[in-house]
Design a protein around this motif. Structure first.
Motif, PDB file in Angstrom:
ATOM      1  N   GLU A   1      -6.187  -3.832  -5.850  1.00 39.73           N
ATOM      2  CA  GLU A   1      -5.559  -3.223  -4.681  1.00 39.73           C
ATOM      3  C   GLU A   1      -5.044  -1.825  -4.985  1.00 39.73           C
ATOM      4  OE1 GLU A   1      -5.600  -4.285  -1.597  1.00 39.73           O
ATOM      5  OE2 GLU A   1      -6.832  -5.957  -2.302  1.00 39.73           O
ATOM      6  N   LYS A   2      -4.423  -1.658  -6.133  1.00 40.80           N
ATOM      7  CA  LYS A   2      -3.886  -0.347  -6.486  1.00 40.80           C
ATOM      8  C   LYS A   2      -5.016   0.655  -6.694  1.00 40.80           C
ATOM      9  CE  LYS A   2      -0.361   1.875  -9.300  1.00 40.80           C
ATOM     10  NZ  LYS A   2       0.829   1.646 -10.147  1.00 40.80           N
ATOM     11  N   CYS A   3      -6.087   0.228  -7.326  1.00 48.33           N
ATOM     12  CA  CYS A   3      -7.222   1.130  -7.544  1.00 48.33           C
ATOM     13  C   CYS A   3      -7.840   1.555  -6.215  1.00 48.33           C
ATOM     14  CB  CYS A   3      -8.268   0.458  -8.431  1.00 48.33           C
ATOM     15  SG  CYS A   3      -7.780   0.342 -10.162  1.00 48.33           S
ATOM     16  N   ARG A   4      -7.886   0.649  -5.257  1.00 44.09           N
ATOM     17  CA  ARG A   4      -8.447   0.992  -3.950  1.00 44.09           C
ATOM     18  C   ARG A   4      -7.598   2.061  -3.261  1.00 44.09           C
ATOM     19  NH1 ARG A   4      -8.799  -3.831  -2.258  1.00 44.09           N
ATOM     20  NH2 ARG A   4     -10.852  -4.083  -3.215  1.00 44.09           N
ATOM     21  N   ILE A   5      -6.280   1.929  -3.367  1.00 40.48           N
ATOM     22  CA  ILE A   5      -5.389   2.927  -2.774  1.00 40.48           C
ATOM     23  C   ILE A   5      -5.514   4.265  -3.499  1.00 40.48           C
ATOM     24  CG2 ILE A   5      -2.948   3.547  -2.555  1.00 40.48           C
ATOM     25  CD1 ILE A   5      -3.930   1.754  -0.333  1.00 40.48           C
ATOM     26  N   MET A   6      -5.636   4.227  -4.809  1.00 42.43           N
ATOM     27  CA  MET A   6      -5.805   5.470  -5.565  1.00 42.43           C
ATOM     28  C   MET A   6      -7.089   6.179  -5.154  1.00 42.43           C
ATOM     29  SD  MET A   6      -3.225   5.965  -7.509  1.00 42.43           S
ATOM     30  CE  MET A   6      -1.757   4.967  -7.839  1.00 42.43           C
ATOM     31  N   ALA A   7      -8.115   5.399  -4.867  1.00 41.15           N
ATOM     32  CA  ALA A   7      -9.369   5.995  -4.425  1.00 41.15           C
ATOM     33  C   ALA A   7      -9.202   6.660  -3.063  1.00 41.15           C
ATOM     34  CB  ALA A   7     -10.460   4.930  -4.371  1.00 41.15           C
ATOM     35  N   GLU A   8      -8.481   6.007  -2.156  1.00 41.53           N
ATOM     36  CA  GLU A   8      -8.274   6.575  -0.827  1.00 41.53           C
ATOM     37  C   GLU A   8      -7.448   7.856  -0.889  1.00 41.53           C
ATOM     38  OE1 GLU A   8      -6.864   3.748   2.008  1.00 41.53           O
ATOM     39  OE2 GLU A   8      -8.274   2.194   1.368  1.00 41.53           O
TER      40      GLU A   8
ATOM     41  N   GLN B   1       0.820  -1.203   0.000  1.00 40.53           N
ATOM     42  CA  GLN B   1       0.000   0.000   0.000  1.00 40.53           C
ATOM     43  C   GLN B   1       0.857   1.257   0.000  1.00 40.53           C
ATOM     44  OE1 GLN B   1      -2.303  -0.904   3.509  1.00 40.53           O
ATOM     45  NE2 GLN B   1      -4.070  -1.590   2.317  1.00 40.53           N
ATOM     46  N   LEU B   2       1.918   1.243   0.797  1.00 38.29           N
ATOM     47  CA  LEU B   2       2.816   2.395   0.813  1.00 38.29           C
ATOM     48  C   LEU B   2       3.487   2.604  -0.532  1.00 38.29           C
ATOM     49  CD1 LEU B   2       4.539   2.208   4.323  1.00 38.29           C
ATOM     50  CD2 LEU B   2       3.029   4.008   3.449  1.00 38.29           C
ATOM     51  N   ARG B   3       3.832   1.507  -1.173  1.00 41.80           N
ATOM     52  CA  ARG B   3       4.464   1.636  -2.485  1.00 41.80           C
ATOM     53  C   ARG B   3       3.504   2.306  -3.472  1.00 41.80           C
ATOM     54  NH1 ARG B   3       8.787  -0.806  -5.056  1.00 41.80           N
ATOM     55  NH2 ARG B   3       8.658  -0.878  -7.332  1.00 41.80           N
ATOM     56  N   ASN B   4       2.263   1.923  -3.440  1.00 37.02           N
ATOM     57  CA  ASN B   4       1.288   2.535  -4.345  1.00 37.02           C
ATOM     58  C   ASN B   4       0.986   3.985  -3.983  1.00 37.02           C
ATOM     59  OD1 ASN B   4       0.894   0.323  -6.060  1.00 37.02           O
ATOM     60  ND2 ASN B   4      -0.583  -0.606  -4.668  1.00 37.02           N
ATOM     61  N   LEU B   5       1.209   4.340  -2.728  1.00 40.97           N
ATOM     62  CA  LEU B   5       0.974   5.714  -2.304  1.00 40.97           C
ATOM     63  C   LEU B   5       2.168   6.618  -2.571  1.00 40.97           C
ATOM     64  CD1 LEU B   5      -0.869   5.221   1.104  1.00 40.97           C
ATOM     65  CD2 LEU B   5      -1.785   6.398  -0.907  1.00 40.97           C
ATOM     66  N   VAL B   6       3.346   6.210  -2.104  1.00 40.47           N
ATOM     67  CA  VAL B   6       4.498   7.116  -2.132  1.00 40.47           C
ATOM     68  C   VAL B   6       5.753   6.462  -2.699  1.00 40.47           C
ATOM     69  CG1 VAL B   6       3.659   8.519  -0.215  1.00 40.47           C
ATOM     70  CG2 VAL B   6       5.063   6.492   0.265  1.00 40.47           C
ATOM     71  N   GLY B   7       5.633   5.287  -3.269  1.00 41.92           N
ATOM     72  CA  GLY B   7       6.802   4.586  -3.769  1.00 41.92           C
ATOM     73  C   GLY B   7       7.159   4.969  -5.195  1.00 41.92           C
ATOM     74  N   PRO B   8       8.137   4.278  -5.765  1.00 42.63           N
ATOM     75  CA  PRO B   8       8.485   4.514  -7.169  1.00 42.63           C
ATOM     76  C   PRO B   8       7.372   4.022  -8.090  1.00 42.63           C
ATOM     77  CG  PRO B   8       9.695   2.630  -6.303  1.00 42.63           C
ATOM     78  CD  PRO B   8       8.964   3.239  -5.142  1.00 42.63           C
ATOM     79  N   GLY B   9       7.504   4.346  -9.369  1.00 37.23           N
ATOM     80  CA  GLY B   9       6.485   3.948 -10.334  1.00 37.23           C
ATOM     81  C   GLY B   9       5.333   4.926 -10.361  1.00 37.23           C
ATOM     82  N   VAL B  10       4.182   4.431 -10.811  1.00 37.25           N
ATOM     83  CA  VAL B  10       2.986   5.276 -10.910  1.00 37.25           C
ATOM     84  C   VAL B  10       2.251   5.215  -9.573  1.00 37.25           C
ATOM     85  CG1 VAL B  10       0.903   5.794 -12.221  1.00 37.25           C
ATOM     86  CG2 VAL B  10       2.862   4.793 -13.381  1.00 37.25           C
ATOM     87  N   SER B  11       2.702   6.037  -8.638  1.00 34.23           N
ATOM     88  CA  SER B  11       2.094   6.106  -7.317  1.00 34.23           C
ATOM     89  C   SER B  11       1.052   7.215  -7.289  1.00 34.23           C
ATOM     90  CB  SER B  11       3.169   6.385  -6.270  1.00 34.23           C
ATOM     91  OG  SER B  11       3.732   7.678  -6.499  1.00 34.23           O
ATOM     92  N   ALA B  12       0.281   7.238  -6.196  1.00 38.15           N
ATOM     93  CA  ALA B  12      -0.665   8.334  -6.018  1.00 38.15           C
ATOM     94  C   ALA B  12       0.070   9.668  -5.947  1.00 38.15           C
ATOM     95  CB  ALA B  12      -1.485   8.101  -4.755  1.00 38.15           C
ATOM     96  N   ALA B  13       1.235   9.673  -5.295  1.00 32.87           N
ATOM     97  CA  ALA B  13       2.027  10.899  -5.217  1.00 32.87           C
ATOM     98  C   ALA B  13       2.480  11.352  -6.604  1.00 32.87           C
ATOM     99  CB  ALA B  13       3.238  10.674  -4.313  1.00 32.87           C
ATOM    100  N   ALA B  14       2.839  10.394  -7.469  1.00 35.32           N
ATOM    101  CA  ALA B  14       3.268  10.754  -8.821  1.00 35.32           C
ATOM    102  C   ALA B  14       2.132  11.423  -9.594  1.00 35.32           C
ATOM    103  CB  ALA B  14       3.746   9.503  -9.556  1.00 35.32           C
TER     104      ALA B  14
END
Length: 390
Positions: A337-344, A297-310
């Motif tokens: 899982e990634k879509c759920r984090i993007m929604a949050e 979840q942290l990777r999808n939020l603030v990690g490398p790649g296409v994260s929410a932060a990106a």
């Protein structure tokens, strides 16, 4: 030099020519023990049986291609079947719940089970995934880009059908935009389109030598198509995005430019690192990074790649330059899982290109069938009594 490899091209061509819609194809692709069952039944006498088909995990019912194939085979062979669909297309089905009952002659049904199950299980799981993704991001459109990840054209058909089923359920339940297109012409009809939808691959950027030049080539070749530009080739997502918007300023002002980010997981989007990623989310979605998070979840939020932060970082940069109508397209690993984090994180996505609604655990896609009645008499193997008609 002698050829140490046997020449099997003709036999390979013959195998590839087998169609699951004719008798030779059914015989070629069916489990042998089902074919032997058919021979035994043909020798000792037929029985009218009822099969119960079910899944071992919750799914969204996607039975249409399986049912249509079975009806087609019955028509070809000239036998009658009764199909009782307990859950309509798009309905949630619990684990172990019979999805449909099929009644007909064992002689004809016994050798159809293999292919029937192949057409029921995988799309039902993919439809479940597609539904959850669309429901979690109801304002985001999705493009089905699974073709290159599928094991052949038949799987591609099953998966886009599944995307259409899951998408339709999300529209009914939460008013989601859902899947708006698919990458291939052959499957576009499932989503109400005549043709596939496509942007540009990384190879085109490499060929053009610059992101702006690739955008110019695309616009010149397809002047009537939406301009969707891939911007991560040179690891200058922000720089190249702004350059494209300035080059096509009028179209950008009209909302006719979209920027696709597909940043690899080996690096951060231009201008980001862990600290900067936390900072951009603190400005835009502070609650997203508070509380317990798993590593994924942290990777999808603030990690490398296409994260929410990106995604938020690119949105900030575009808005600061007055390109607030330019749309952002995300791709790379957008599964449930990634879509759920993007929604949050309330990530400002307009479109997601995904093949990741494909089942990640293929063992979860296994549909199962058991005969639950012979000539009208209920009978099923011990342990599967839950399949008997109620």
């Amino acid at each position: 030099m002698p050829d140490d490899h046997p020449k099997t091209s003709s036999s390979l061509a013959q195998r590839l020519s087998y169609s699951p819609r004719d008798e030779a194809g059914v015989a070629a692709w069916t489990d042998t023990y089902f074919k032997r069952t058919k021979q035994i039944v043909g020798r000792f006498g037929d029985s009218r049986v009822t099969y119960a088909l079910f899944m071992r995990r919750p799914v969204v019912c996607a039975p249409r291609l399986a049912v249509e194939w079975l009806q087609e085979m019955a028509a070809q062979r000239g036998f009658e079947i009764e199909i009782e669909l307990l859950y309509p297309e798009g309905k949630w089905v619990g684990a172990g719940e019979p999805i449909l009952y099929v009644t007909g002659p064992l002689y004809h049904l016994s050798d159809l089970e293999t292919l029937l199950l192949q057409k029921l299980g995988p799309p039902s799981v993919a439809a479940y995934n597609a539904y959850t993704m669309c429901a979690d991001l109801p304002k985001v459109g999705f493009l089905a880009m699974e073709a290159r990840h599928c094991a052949g054209t038949e799987m591609t058909e099953l998966m886009v059908y599944a995307a259409s089923v899951g998408s339709a359920r999300a529209r009914r339940k939460v008013g989601a935009v859902g899947f708006v297109g698919t990458a291939t012409d052959a499957t576009a009809h499932f989503l109400g389109k005549e043709r596939g939808i496509g942007t540009m691959p990384h190879a085109l950027i490499g060929y053009a030598g610059s992101t702006v030049r690739a955008a110019e080539m695309f616009a010149e070749t397809f002047p009537d198509d939406p301009l969707v530009v891939l911007v991560d080739y040179f690891a200058q997502e922000v720089t190249d995005s702004l350059a494209v918007c300035r080059r096509f300023a009028e179209r950008a002002a009209r909302g006719e430019v979209s920027l696709r980010i597909d940043v690899p997981g080996s690096r951060y989007l231009e201008g980001l690192d862990p600290a900067a990623s936390y900072a951009v989310l603190e400005r835009n979605a502070p609650d997203a990074v508070r509380g317990y998070r798993t590593d994924d979840q942290l990777r999808n939020l603030v990690g490398p790649g296409v994260s929410a932060a990106a995604i938020w970082s690119l949105r900030e940069a575009l808005n600061a330059e007055g390109f607030d109508k330019v749309r952002i397209v995300g791709s790379s690993g957008f599964g449930p899982e990634k879509c759920r984090i993007m929604a949050e994180a309330n990530a400002p996505l307009d479109l997601v290109g995904t093949g990741s609604y494909l089942p990640s655990k293929w063992s979860e896609t296994y549909a199962t069938a058991d005969i639950v009645a012979y000539d009208g008499q209920p009978r099923v193997k011990v342990g599967r009594e839950f399949l008997l008609r109620r």
